[in-house]
Design a protein around this motif. Structure first.
Motif, short mmCIF file in Angstrom:
data_model
loop_
_atom_site.label_atom_id
_atom_site.label_comp_id
_atom_site.label_asym_id
_atom_site.label_seq_id
_atom_site.Cartn_x
_atom_site.Cartn_y
_atom_site.Cartn_z
N VAL A 128 2.35 1.78 -3.49
CA VAL A 128 1.34 2.22 -4.46
C VAL A 128 0.90 3.63 -4.14
N ALA A 144 -9.79 0.71 -2.27
CA ALA A 144 -8.45 1.22 -1.92
C ALA A 144 -8.54 2.51 -1.12
N LEU A 170 -9.55 6.46 -0.06
CA LEU A 170 -9.60 7.77 -0.71
C LEU A 170 -8.77 7.74 -2.00
N ASP A 171 -9.27 8.47 -2.97
CA ASP A 171 -8.53 8.53 -4.23
C ASP A 171 -7.38 9.51 -4.07
N LEU A 172 -6.19 8.97 -4.11
CA LEU A 172 -5.02 9.80 -3.84
C LEU A 172 -4.83 10.90 -4.88
N ASN A 201 -4.16 2.34 7.40
CA ASN A 201 -2.71 2.33 7.15
C ASN A 201 -2.16 3.72 6.84
N GLU A 202 -2.91 4.77 7.18
CA GLU A 202 -2.53 6.13 6.77
C GLU A 202 -1.09 6.50 7.14
N PRO A 256 -9.89 0.87 -11.28
CA PRO A 256 -9.51 -0.52 -11.02
C PRO A 256 -9.59 -0.90 -9.54
N PRO A 283 -7.70 11.04 10.15
CA PRO A 283 -8.56 12.00 10.85
C PRO A 283 -9.09 11.41 12.14
N LEU A 315 -5.11 21.18 7.58
CA LEU A 315 -5.86 19.93 7.64
C LEU A 315 -5.39 19.07 8.80
N ALA A 367 0.83 -1.20 0.00
CA ALA A 367 0.00 0.00 0.00
C ALA A 367 0.87 1.25 0.00
N ALA A 386 -7.35 1.79 4.68
CA ALA A 386 -7.66 3.21 4.92
C ALA A 386 -9.15 3.53 4.77
N GLY A 387 -9.48 4.41 3.83
CA GLY A 387 -10.88 4.80 3.66
C GLY A 387 -11.79 3.61 3.37
N VAL A 447 1.09 6.64 -6.77
CA VAL A 447 -0.10 7.37 -7.25
C VAL A 447 0.06 8.86 -6.99
N ARG A 499 2.63 10.41 -9.33
CA ARG A 499 2.12 10.50 -10.70
C ARG A 499 1.09 11.62 -10.81
C1 LIG Z 1 -8.31 16.84 0.64
C2 LIG Z 1 -7.03 17.46 1.00
C3 LIG Z 1 -5.92 16.49 1.12
C4 LIG Z 1 -4.78 16.93 1.96
C5 LIG Z 1 -4.14 15.82 2.70
C6 LIG Z 1 -4.91 15.32 3.88
C7 LIG Z 1 -4.78 13.86 4.01
C8 LIG Z 1 -5.88 13.28 4.83
C9 LIG Z 1 -6.12 11.83 4.47
C10 LIG Z 1 -6.80 11.15 5.51
C11 LIG Z 1 -7.14 9.73 5.37
C12 LIG Z 1 -6.76 8.98 4.17
C13 LIG Z 1 -7.45 7.89 3.81
C14 LIG Z 1 -7.17 7.09 2.60
O1 LIG Z 1 -7.96 6.29 2.22
S1 LIG Z 1 -5.70 7.36 1.75
C15 LIG Z 1 -5.64 6.04 0.54
C16 LIG Z 1 -4.99 4.84 1.13
N1 LIG Z 1 -5.00 3.75 0.19
C17 LIG Z 1 -4.01 2.89 0.06
O2 LIG Z 1 -3.02 2.96 0.74
C18 LIG Z 1 -4.17 1.83 -0.99
C19 LIG Z 1 -3.15 1.97 -2.07
N2 LIG Z 1 -3.37 0.93 -3.08
C20 LIG Z 1 -2.94 -0.37 -2.95
O3 LIG Z 1 -2.40 -0.79 -1.96
C21 LIG Z 1 -3.18 -1.28 -4.11
O4 LIG Z 1 -3.44 -0.52 -5.25
C22 LIG Z 1 -4.32 -2.28 -3.91
C23 LIG Z 1 -3.90 -3.33 -2.87
C24 LIG Z 1 -5.63 -1.59 -3.47
C25 LIG Z 1 -4.62 -3.01 -5.24
O5 LIG Z 1 -3.43 -3.59 -5.73
P1 LIG Z 1 -3.36 -4.13 -7.25
O6 LIG Z 1 -2.03 -4.76 -7.40
O7 LIG Z 1 -4.55 -4.94 -7.57
O8 LIG Z 1 -3.48 -2.82 -8.14
P2 LIG Z 1 -2.38 -1.69 -8.39
O9 LIG Z 1 -1.61 -1.42 -7.16
O10 LIG Z 1 -1.61 -2.04 -9.63
O11 LIG Z 1 -3.31 -0.44 -8.66
C26 LIG Z 1 -4.12 -0.35 -9.85
C27 LIG Z 1 -4.24 1.11 -10.21
O12 LIG Z 1 -4.97 1.79 -9.20
C28 LIG Z 1 -4.20 2.92 -8.73
N3 LIG Z 1 -4.52 3.13 -7.30
C29 LIG Z 1 -4.34 2.28 -6.29
N4 LIG Z 1 -4.78 2.80 -5.14
C30 LIG Z 1 -5.24 4.04 -5.42
C31 LIG Z 1 -5.81 5.08 -4.62
N5 LIG Z 1 -6.04 4.97 -3.31
N6 LIG Z 1 -6.15 6.22 -5.25
C32 LIG Z 1 -5.99 6.36 -6.57
N7 LIG Z 1 -5.45 5.40 -7.38
C33 LIG Z 1 -5.08 4.24 -6.80
C34 LIG Z 1 -2.79 2.46 -8.97
O13 LIG Z 1 -1.92 3.54 -9.00
C35 LIG Z 1 -2.91 1.79 -10.31
O14 LIG Z 1 -3.02 2.81 -11.32
P3 LIG Z 1 -2.49 2.56 -12.81
O15 LIG Z 1 -3.29 1.41 -13.34
O16 LIG Z 1 -2.77 3.85 -13.51
O17 LIG Z 1 -1.05 2.22 -12.68
#
Ligand SMILES: CCCCCCCCCCC/C=C/C(=O)SCCNC(=O)CCNC(=O)[C@H](O)C(C)(C)COP(=O)(O)OP(=O)(O)OC[C@H]1O[C@@H](n2cnc3c(N)ncnc32)[C@H](O)[C@@H]1OP(=O)(O)O
Length: 333
Positions: free
Chosen positions: A5, A106, A108-110, A177-178, A66, A186, A315, A2, A152-153, A9, A12
């Motif tokens: 990735v 996965a 929040l959309d990063l 896992n934030e 995806p 949060p 934030l 995670a 996470a979310g 993300v 990128r």
């Molecule tokens: C609003 C103001 C912001 C300021 C900052 C404040 C911050 C506060 C945030 C508070 C709380 C946050 C909560 C969250 O939810 S943060 C997101 C946490 N998510 C993760 O850590 C998951 C990351 N992803 C993974 O571990 C893996 O992708 C997963 C296990 C889910 C799937 O694995 P798999 O091998 O099947 O697929 P890929 O890794 O190849 O991914 C496929 C494509 O998807 C893209 N991707 C993955 N996760 C995300 C995501 N969370 N957001 C957007 N895109 C994501 C990945 O990059 C791949 O893209 P491509 O196909 O283009 O390469």
């Protein structure tokens, strides 16, 4: 994984701010979840709803490929589907699951969280909070049929549900896992976890950003049941039947003061604006004590968040974990 990735993300998105992650899945129709004739699925490109009116249940399938990340578009569609079901007296419960087994969500959309304008962050963050509140406070019974990884979310969304059934696949980890992404969960994420697994387990899990595999998730109580993968949906339906046999299940729980402990009556009144208000007032005095300040920015803070430093810091003041934020008292006490 995670962490890698997440960083990939974010990096990128910084370099490709036009890459909105807006992927439209094709529409689809099909038989009702209960197999009844003449009842069609409905929903939107990213959310499929399979109604079973006879049972009073709808299966809501997330389909934002995806990885079912919470893009603004996806959140909007999910909320609209929930509202439709809540307004339709046919339904008393929903089963929330993924249309893409292997990935529940996965989180929040990063790509929504960097390289954007401040107004976008406001809009996005409000949608995230609304998603949480609407599911958490829904008058429908919500059972999560977790058929994939749920960091996470994704985990937060499942925590809003009344019961969590997780497929027994070692790849299907779940947790907040934030910290592994260099961000602070949060306080309302944290409070949900504390309510579910208890303080000490939540404290350790959030600090280390633990993602629990099924057996561990069951042991600590972040999920209620772990079943073979092919039984997740049927188990969720059995659990739902058990819940719906109780005449006042979800409102009843609220009346008893259980399960909705994160929200004070004040927050319930005007929740989304109340929650984002500190973000709208960035000149508030810095609420963290000196020892906490020295911990910021956390090691590994994504570069794009550093570039958003003023916004990020305001934030952080809103989103801190474990009771260091005075404003959290009005929500979590
Ligand atoms: C609003 C103001 C912001 C300021 C900052 C404040 C911050 C506060 C945030 C508070 C709380 C946050 C909560 C969250 O939810 S943060 C997101 C946490 N998510 C993760 O850590 C998951 C990351 N992803 C993974 O571990 C893996 O992708 C997963 C296990 C889910 C799937 O694995 P798999 O091998 O099947 O697929 P890929 O890794 O190849 O991914 C496929 C494509 O998807 C893209 N991707 C993955 N996760 C995300 C995501 N969370 N957001 C957007 N895109 C994501 C990945 O990059 C791949 O893209 P491509 O196909 O283009 O390469």
């Amino acid at each position: 994984m995670a962490l890698a990735v997440g960083m990939r993300v974010l990096t990128r998105a910084l370099h490709r701010p036009w890459a909105r992650g807006l992927r439209v899945a094709p529409g689809r129709t099909g038989p009702a979840a209960g197999g009844g004739d003449g009842v069609r699925c409905f929903g939107s490109p990213r959310v499929l709803v399979e109604p079973d009116p006879a049972a009073g249940v709808a299966v809501v399938k997330m389909r934002n490929p995806p990885v079912n990340s919470f893009s603004l578009e996806f959140l909007t569609e999910l909320l609209i589907s929930l509202e439709k079901l809540e307004n339709d007296k046919t339904f008393r419960g929903i089963i929330l699951t993924s249309d893409h087994p292997g990935i529940f969500s996965a989180g929040l959309d990063l790509t929504e969280m960097c390289g954007r304008k401040p107004e976008h962050y406001m809009e996005y963050w409000k949608a995230v909070q609304e998603m949480w509140l609407r599911f958490y406070l829904s008058n429908l019974v919500v059972i999560a049929a977790i058929n994939g990884v749920s960091p996470a979310g994704g985990c937060l969304l499942s925590l809003t549900c009344d019961y969590r059934v997780l497929a027994n696949n070692p790849k299907y980890t779940i947790g907040l896992n934030e910290t592994r992404l260099g961000i602070v969960a949060p306080f309302w994420f944290k409070d949900m976890m504390v309510n579910t697994v208890g303080y000490r387990t939540a404290e350790r899990a959030l600090q280390l950003g633990l993602l629990f595999p099924p057996a561990e998730a069951l042991r600590v109580g972040v999920v209620d049941q772990v079943v073979p993968e092919d039984q997740v949906q049927s188990t969720a339906r059995s659990v739902m039947a058990q819940w719906l046999a109780i005449p006042v299940c979800r409102p009843g729980v609220q009346n008893q003061g259980l399960g909705r402990a994160v929200l004070s009556p004040e927050a319930l009144g005007e929740a989304p604006s109340c929650l984002i208000q500190p973000l709208a007032a960035p000149d508030d005095p810095w609420p963290l004590d000196a020892s906490r300040q020295s911990a910021f920015p956390p090691r590994g803070l994504p570069a794009c968040l550093c570039l958003q430093a003023p916004l990020f810091l305001s934030l952080v003041r809103t989103l801190v974990g474990f009771g260091v934020h005075p404003k959290s008292k009005r929500i979590s006490s």
